[in-house]
Design an enzyme around this catalytic site. Structure first.
Site, PDB file in Angstrom:
ATOM      1  N   ARG A 189      20.950 -67.002 -11.335  1.00 55.49           N
ATOM      2  CA  ARG A 189      19.840 -66.843 -10.385  1.00 55.49           C
ATOM      3  C   ARG A 189      18.882 -68.005 -10.605  1.00 55.49           C
ATOM      4  O   ARG A 189      18.434 -68.244 -11.731  1.00 55.49           O
ATOM      5  CB  ARG A 189      19.087 -65.536 -10.597  1.00 55.49           C
ATOM      6  CG  ARG A 189      17.744 -65.562  -9.876  1.00 55.49           C
ATOM      7  CD  ARG A 189      17.001 -64.286  -9.865  1.00 55.49           C
ATOM      8  NE  ARG A 189      17.614 -63.348  -8.943  1.00 55.49           N
ATOM      9  CZ  ARG A 189      16.973 -62.311  -8.405  1.00 55.49           C
ATOM     10  NH1 ARG A 189      15.706 -62.085  -8.706  1.00 55.49           N
ATOM     11  NH2 ARG A 189      17.589 -61.491  -7.590  1.00 55.49           N
TER      12      ARG A 189
ATOM     13  N   CYS B 185      15.111 -55.295   0.400  1.00 55.51           N
ATOM     14  CA  CYS B 185      15.852 -55.673  -0.809  1.00 55.51           C
ATOM     15  C   CYS B 185      15.059 -55.388  -2.077  1.00 55.51           C
ATOM     16  O   CYS B 185      15.658 -55.230  -3.146  1.00 55.51           O
ATOM     17  CB  CYS B 185      16.230 -57.150  -0.749  1.00 55.51           C
ATOM     18  SG  CYS B 185      14.804 -58.228  -0.536  1.00 55.51           S
TER      19      CYS B 185
ATOM     20  N   ASP C  12      11.701 -58.298   4.022  1.00 56.56           N
ATOM     21  CA  ASP C  12      11.665 -58.870   2.679  1.00 56.56           C
ATOM     22  C   ASP C  12      10.257 -59.448   2.483  1.00 56.56           C
ATOM     23  O   ASP C  12       9.500 -59.587   3.457  1.00 56.56           O
ATOM     24  CB  ASP C  12      12.750 -59.968   2.566  1.00 56.56           C
ATOM     25  CG  ASP C  12      12.833 -60.603   1.184  1.00 56.56           C
ATOM     26  OD1 ASP C  12      12.278 -60.037   0.218  1.00 56.56           O
ATOM     27  OD2 ASP C  12      13.451 -61.684   1.068  1.00 56.56           O
TER      28      ASP C  12
ATOM     29  N   HIS D 266      21.446 -65.020  -0.932  1.00 61.65           N
ATOM     30  CA  HIS D 266      21.412 -63.880  -1.865  1.00 61.65           C
ATOM     31  C   HIS D 266      22.609 -62.974  -1.518  1.00 61.65           C
ATOM     32  O   HIS D 266      22.432 -61.858  -1.030  1.00 61.65           O
ATOM     33  CB  HIS D 266      20.079 -63.141  -1.725  1.00 61.65           C
ATOM     34  CG  HIS D 266      19.769 -62.209  -2.861  1.00 61.65           C
ATOM     35  ND1 HIS D 266      20.581 -62.062  -3.963  1.00 61.65           N
ATOM     36  CD2 HIS D 266      18.713 -61.363  -3.070  1.00 61.65           C
ATOM     37  CE1 HIS D 266      20.048 -61.177  -4.790  1.00 61.65           C
ATOM     38  NE2 HIS D 266      18.923 -60.743  -4.269  1.00 61.65           N
TER      39      HIS D 266
ATOM     40  N   ARG E  16      23.103 -51.891  -5.382  1.00 61.44           N
ATOM     41  CA  ARG E  16      23.285 -53.217  -6.007  1.00 61.44           C
ATOM     42  C   ARG E  16      24.275 -53.108  -7.166  1.00 61.44           C
ATOM     43  O   ARG E  16      25.135 -53.965  -7.358  1.00 61.44           O
ATOM     44  CB  ARG E  16      21.947 -53.753  -6.551  1.00 61.44           C
ATOM     45  CG  ARG E  16      20.868 -54.027  -5.515  1.00 61.44           C
ATOM     46  CD  ARG E  16      21.249 -55.101  -4.535  1.00 61.44           C
ATOM     47  NE  ARG E  16      21.710 -56.322  -5.186  1.00 61.44           N
ATOM     48  CZ  ARG E  16      20.923 -57.207  -5.819  1.00 61.44           C
ATOM     49  NH1 ARG E  16      19.632 -57.026  -5.888  1.00 61.44           N
ATOM     50  NH2 ARG E  16      21.445 -58.299  -6.381  1.00 61.44           N
TER      51      ARG E  16
ATOM     52  N   GLN F 151      23.098 -59.204  -2.725  1.00 60.54           N
ATOM     53  CA  GLN F 151      22.170 -58.307  -2.032  1.00 60.54           C
ATOM     54  C   GLN F 151      22.756 -57.871  -0.680  1.00 60.54           C
ATOM     55  O   GLN F 151      22.741 -56.692  -0.330  1.00 60.54           O
ATOM     56  CB  GLN F 151      20.827 -59.013  -1.804  1.00 60.54           C
ATOM     57  CG  GLN F 151      19.816 -58.189  -1.046  1.00 60.54           C
ATOM     58  CD  GLN F 151      19.326 -56.990  -1.849  1.00 60.54           C
ATOM     59  OE1 GLN F 151      18.907 -57.138  -2.977  1.00 60.54           O
ATOM     60  NE2 GLN F 151      19.391 -55.802  -1.262  1.00 60.54           N
TER      61      GLN F 151
HETATM   62  N1   CP Z   1      16.616 -57.422  -4.699  1.00 63.21           N
HETATM   63  C1   CP Z   1      16.608 -58.149  -5.835  1.00 63.21           C
HETATM   64  O1   CP Z   1      17.325 -59.138  -5.984  1.00 63.21           O
HETATM   65  O2   CP Z   1      15.777 -57.681  -6.801  1.00 63.21           O
HETATM   66  P1   CP Z   1      15.417 -58.447  -8.138  1.00 63.21           P
HETATM   67  O3   CP Z   1      14.657 -59.670  -7.772  1.00 63.21           O
HETATM   68  O4   CP Z   1      14.597 -57.457  -8.928  1.00 63.21           O
HETATM   69  O5   CP Z   1      16.696 -58.804  -8.846  1.00 63.21           O
HETATM   70  N1  NVA Z   2      13.371 -63.617  -0.748  1.00 62.57           N
HETATM   71  C1  NVA Z   2      13.034 -63.029  -2.029  1.00 62.57           C
HETATM   72  C2  NVA Z   2      14.108 -62.092  -2.463  1.00 62.57           C
HETATM   73  C3  NVA Z   2      13.842 -61.377  -3.764  1.00 62.57           C
HETATM   74  C4  NVA Z   2      14.969 -60.471  -4.139  1.00 62.57           C
HETATM   75  C5  NVA Z   2      12.831 -64.130  -3.038  1.00 62.57           C
HETATM   76  O1  NVA Z   2      13.624 -65.090  -3.041  1.00 62.57           O
HETATM   77  O2  NVA Z   2      11.894 -64.055  -3.829  1.00 62.57           O
END
Ligand code: CP
Ligand code: NVA
Length: 324
Positions: free
Chosen positions: A108, A277, A236, A135, A305, A138
């Site tokens: 990530r 999400c 989101d 993502h 998830r 997700q």
């Molecule tokens: N939805 C999601 O990716 O959550 P986190 O950022 O907590 O991993």
């Molecule tokens: N769009 C958000 C998603 C978090 C799961 C981000 O990238 O912060």
């Protein structure tokens, strides 16, 4: 058609066929049923998973770590504050070393190019746990949640032909992965966003033939009235991780797009579901009464998830395959 995903990475759903995505969704459903029945397996026994995080995470980290660990695997959390990744050592070299020690790698972080390099040089499956661009894990949980909530007459249990409206920052990672997976699975997807935050034109071009093949429409609108008839409303955060300096501008652009009960009512349906999400900023992109209310499936989505991520790892590490 036979589906074998052993050894594959998941960087974006653009790389996966409809049959492969369908296979993963079906496997996730089986994994969830096993979990509900209390069945215990050790399918990752003797395997190791590197979890690289440049950005924060609750759900993604916990889903990977618990799904892998409870099946006998050994997950190792690697914050980029602690390891060399592109700082004192090139990403290629880190990838080569991790590939010698781990069965798979989750990343990530910021750049899609980093997760691509990890996959190219490690020689083991690499999972994109979120980049600035996509993502994908997700989006699989989102489709699973959508399918769980489709119970109408004559339904096949697939989300094909349903409509999901994404309301908010139309150019972010979550919106982009949703557009791709919807285009592949035949789900109509309308991205409702101000023109300043329209989805990437190149991605829209990539989605167009996929949508044509599946019979879905991927459209963009600036008008919240476009939620009419939607099966699901999705939002989101307005300010994604790494974009904190844009917060004031996003609040200005996106305030008319807040998902509140008045917007939910514009679907004209009482059975439309709300998806997010998470994490959510209640009072910005969604009001508390909607996300904590009866139409919300955000908490099921968070649980899913784990099941979908376990399915991805079983398929790519365990050599699970099936016939569709
Ligand atoms: N939805 C999601 O990716 O959550 P986190 O950022 O907590 O991993
Ligand atoms: N769009 C958000 C998603 C978090 C799961 C981000 O990238 O912060």
């Amino acid at each position: 058609m036979s589906v074998t995903l052993k050894g594959r990475s998941l960087l974006t759903w653009l790389d996966y066929s409809v049959e492969e995505i369908r296979f993963l969704l079906d496997l996730a459903r089986k994994v969830k049923a096993e979990n509900a029945a209390g069945t215990v397996h050790q399918r990752f026994s003797g395997k190791t998973l590197a979890l690289i995080f440049e950005k924060r995470s609750t759900r993604t980290r916990c889903a990977f770590e618990t799904a892998f660990g409870e099946e006998g695997g050994h997950p190792v959390f690697l914050s980029t504050a602690d390891i060399q990744l592109g700082a004192k050592e090139s990403i290629e070299d880190t990838a080569r070393v991790l590939g010698r020690m781990f069965s798979a790698i989750q990343y990530r972080g910021f750049k899609q190019e980093t997760v691509e390099a990890l996959a190219k040089y490690s020689g083991v499956p690499v999972y994109n746990g979120l980049t600035d661009q996509f993502h994908p894990t997700q989006a699989l949980a989102d489709m699973m949640t959508l399918e769980e909530n489709i119970v109408s007459v004559g339904d096949t249990g697939s989300a094909n032909g349903r409509t999901l409206c994404y309301v908010g920052d139309g150019r972010n990672n979550v919106a982009s992965s949703l557009m791709i997976i919807c285009a592949k699975l035949g789900v109509h997807c309308t991205v409702i966003t101000p023109p300043e935050l329209n989805p990437d034109a190149a991605l829209l071009e990539k989605c167009a033939p996929l949508a044509r093949a599946s019979g879905s429409n991927i459209t963009v609108s600036a008008d919240i009235a476009a939620v009419a008839g939607a099966d699901a409303i999705y939002t989101d955060v307005w300010t994604s991780m790494g974009e904190e300096d844009k917060k004031a501008e996003r609040v200005r652009l996106l305030s008319p797009y807040q998902v509140n009960q008045a917007l939910m009512n514009k679907t004209g349906r009482t059975d439309s579901i709300f998806l997010h999400c998470l994490p959510a900023v209640k009072g910005e992109e969604v009001t508390a009464d909607v996300i904590d209310g009866p139409q919300s499936r955000a908490w099921d989505q968070a649980e899913n998830r784990k099941h979908t991520i376990k399915a991805i790892m079983l398929a790519t590490l365990g050599g699970f395959h099936g016939n569709n």
